[in-house]
Motif scaffolding. Structure first.
Motif, PDB file in Angstrom:
ATOM      1  N   GLY A 285       0.780  -1.228   0.000  1.00  0.00           N
ATOM      2  CA  GLY A 285       0.000   0.000   0.000  1.00  0.00           C
ATOM      3  C   GLY A 285       0.808   1.272   0.000  1.00  0.00           C
ATOM      4  O   GLY A 285       0.495   2.214   0.736  1.00  0.00           O
ATOM      5  N   LEU A 286       1.870   1.338  -0.788  1.00  0.00           N
ATOM      6  CA  LEU A 286       2.633   2.579  -0.920  1.00  0.00           C
ATOM      7  C   LEU A 286       1.790   3.577  -1.722  1.00  0.00           C
ATOM      8  O   LEU A 286       1.654   3.456  -2.935  1.00  0.00           O
ATOM      9  CB  LEU A 286       3.965   2.316  -1.623  1.00  0.00           C
ATOM     10  N   ASN A 287       1.234   4.568  -1.040  1.00  0.00           N
ATOM     11  CA  ASN A 287       0.254   5.452  -1.669  1.00  0.00           C
ATOM     12  C   ASN A 287       0.797   6.248  -2.845  1.00  0.00           C
ATOM     13  O   ASN A 287       0.059   6.580  -3.767  1.00  0.00           O
ATOM     14  CB  ASN A 287      -0.317   6.434  -0.622  1.00  0.00           C
ATOM     15  N   GLY A 288       2.087   6.568  -2.814  1.00  0.00           N
ATOM     16  CA  GLY A 288       2.687   7.336  -3.909  1.00  0.00           C
ATOM     17  C   GLY A 288       3.200   6.447  -5.022  1.00  0.00           C
ATOM     18  O   GLY A 288       2.730   6.504  -6.164  1.00  0.00           O
ATOM     19  N   CYS A 289       4.165   5.590  -4.693  1.00  0.00           N
ATOM     20  CA  CYS A 289       4.822   4.748  -5.698  1.00  0.00           C
ATOM     21  C   CYS A 289       3.909   3.667  -6.258  1.00  0.00           C
ATOM     22  O   CYS A 289       4.032   3.286  -7.422  1.00  0.00           O
ATOM     23  CB  CYS A 289       6.067   4.100  -5.096  1.00  0.00           C
TER      24      CYS A 289
END
Length: 475
Positions: free
Chosen positions: A353-357
């Protein structure tokens, strides 16, 4: 000057062959001297971090503006300056990354051992729901900003470097089961020596922790010394981390300026539309966190004030895994999150759940490539993009270059794997956008930790609201 450029000793070994390089090194030394002077004057750590970021940006732009299109600068100086700046910036980052694997390993073991009974199962479920839920929101915002800026995939055509194209093609050729199979470790030594194998480290730590929990009941006397050793190791690692963090302002100055110098202002200007769209997505997601925190009854101003230094380091370092040790210290020490929740959520947040990458960025590419190949842009397609991005975010390690893997998995999942090699222009400015993506990754994991801790009923609101005590890093 000509003689120096023609001599391999200066161009290949010493990496100082011209006036531009010498000037760049002198400017870096002066900048580091300023940071040293600020520390001597006992200026607070957070203020030094802000100044380091501004100084790094100014240094990068000034050097690249002065060098401009001069042949000596573009052919020799840019590469040489990058090498010297990397010695300081990347050298510091490596020291932080050095601690990432032991922190992940020890943190997972600690939380699995300490969390009693059925709570571990519920904690795991809540963590996955929160991390993946925020990723789904981030992916939706990625779609929104592409539409808002009216971007078209054809505008970012460009060839990828041969090695990157091969790497992405290899990932694209893997099926969904094969991608997850590769996350299962088969060599503990190799896994422990690779920051890109965080998911595998988590699996190994969970296996050890499960065995320890069992032995604490069946053979408590035999396993007790090992548990004590693990506790001692964690205390020692945190002590080493504290000493490394003291160097952070120096590393940030070199890292930020080097990001600009290595790519050049022209490359940034040529991709300004995509850069602006991505950072708009980052800002919008930061505002979503404000709404989530307000809904929980948590003051977002206090959150961002206390998380600022951690987010600034994430922005500069471009590594969620490298930032993890500092993220854990901030969550436990300043934000009132329980040790169990902080260790569990923040650690898993470096690979899930890496919101950016693995949220905003791959969703943007999915829409861009969909429009470029003529896919019908309707609600069903948008839902498909969000679903693919969210599921694909599982197992994406938070290290520089992570977004490349996430984008490849997403495009392959949408059936656009063949378009990967035609968007080289976007990956050409990857370090510029990666700073914002990584900051969002870390902010997302920190907000998720607060959400889960509130959900669990273990959040310490008094500790969250308390003033930040003076730390060793500010001495």
């Amino acid at each position: 000057m000509k003689k120096l450029i023609d001599a391999p000793f200066f161009t290949q070994f010493l990496k100082i062959s011209n006036f531009y390089t010498a000037s760049g090194i002198i400017l870096l030394i002066l900048s580091l001297g300023i940071m040293k002077y600020m520390k001597k004057k006992r200026i607070s750590f957070s203020k030094r971090m802000i100044f380091a970021l501004i100084l790094g940006l100014a240094l990068g732009f000034v050097i690249d503006l002065i060098g401009g299109d001069h042949e000596i600068y573009t052919k020799f100086a840019r590469t040489e300056i990058t090498a010297w700046y990397a010695l300081v910036g990347s050298g510091f980052l490596k020291l932080i990354q050095l601690l990432a694997i032991p922190v992940v390993f020890l943190s997972i073991i600690k939380v699995v051992i300490d969390v009693k009974g059925e709570r571990l199962k519920y904690l795991t479920g809540k963590t996955f729901v929160t991390l993946l839920g925020t990723t789904a929101i981030a992916a939706s915002l990625g779609i929104v900003v592409v539409k808002l800026y009216q971007l078209n995939g054809a505008e970012f055509a460009g060839d990828l470097a041969a090695d990157k194209a091969e790497s992405m093609s290899n990932i694209a050729s893997q099926s969904f089961p094969e991608f997850f199979l590769n996350l299962v470790p088969n060599n503990i030594v190799n896994v422990m020596g690779d920051n890109g194998s965080i998911v595998s480290v988590v699996i190994i730590a969970a296996m050890f922790a499960g065995a320890i929990r069992f032995l604490q009941v069946k053979k408590p006397d035999q396993v007790a010394p090992f548990v004590t050793l693990l506790d001692s190791l964690k205390v020692t690692v945190i002590s080493v981390l504290t000493n490394v963090i003291k160097l952070m302002p120096y590393g940030v100055t070199a890292l930020v300026s080097n990001t600009i110098i290595s790519r050049g202002i022209h490359a940034i200007v040529g991709m300004i539309g995509f850069i602006a769209a991505l950072y708009t997505g980052v800002i919008l997601m930061m505002l979503v966190y404000v709404v989530l925190l307000l809904f929980l009854g948590v003051n977002p101003v206090v959150f961002y004030k206390k998380a600022f230094t951690t987010l600034l380091f994430a922005f500069s370092s471009r590594s969620s895994v490298g930032t993890l040790p500092y993220t854990l210290k901030t969550l436990e020490g300043d934000l009132g999150v329980s040790q169990e929740t902080a260790n569990f959520v923040a650690t898993l947040g470096t690979s899930i759940g890496l919101n950016g990458c693995a949220g905003v960025f791959p969703a943007m590419l999915g829409i861009l490539m969909g429009s470029a190949v003529g896919a019908e842009m309707n609600l069903s397609f948008y839902f498909l993009v969000v679903a693919v991005v969210t599921v694909g975010s599982i197992g994406i390690a938070g290290v520089p270059g992570t977004a490349t893997v996430a984008a490849t998995v997403t495009l392959n999942g949408l059936g656009f794997g063949h378009t990967i090699t035609s968007i080289g222009a976007i990956f050409g400015i990857d370090p510029i956008v990666d700073m914002g993506r990584t900051m969002l990754n870390v902010a997302g994991s920190m907000v998720s930790a607060i959400i889960v801790d509130k959900w669990e009923g273990t959040f310490d609101k008094e500790a969250f609201s308390a003033p930040v005590p003076k730390k060793i890093t500010e001495e």
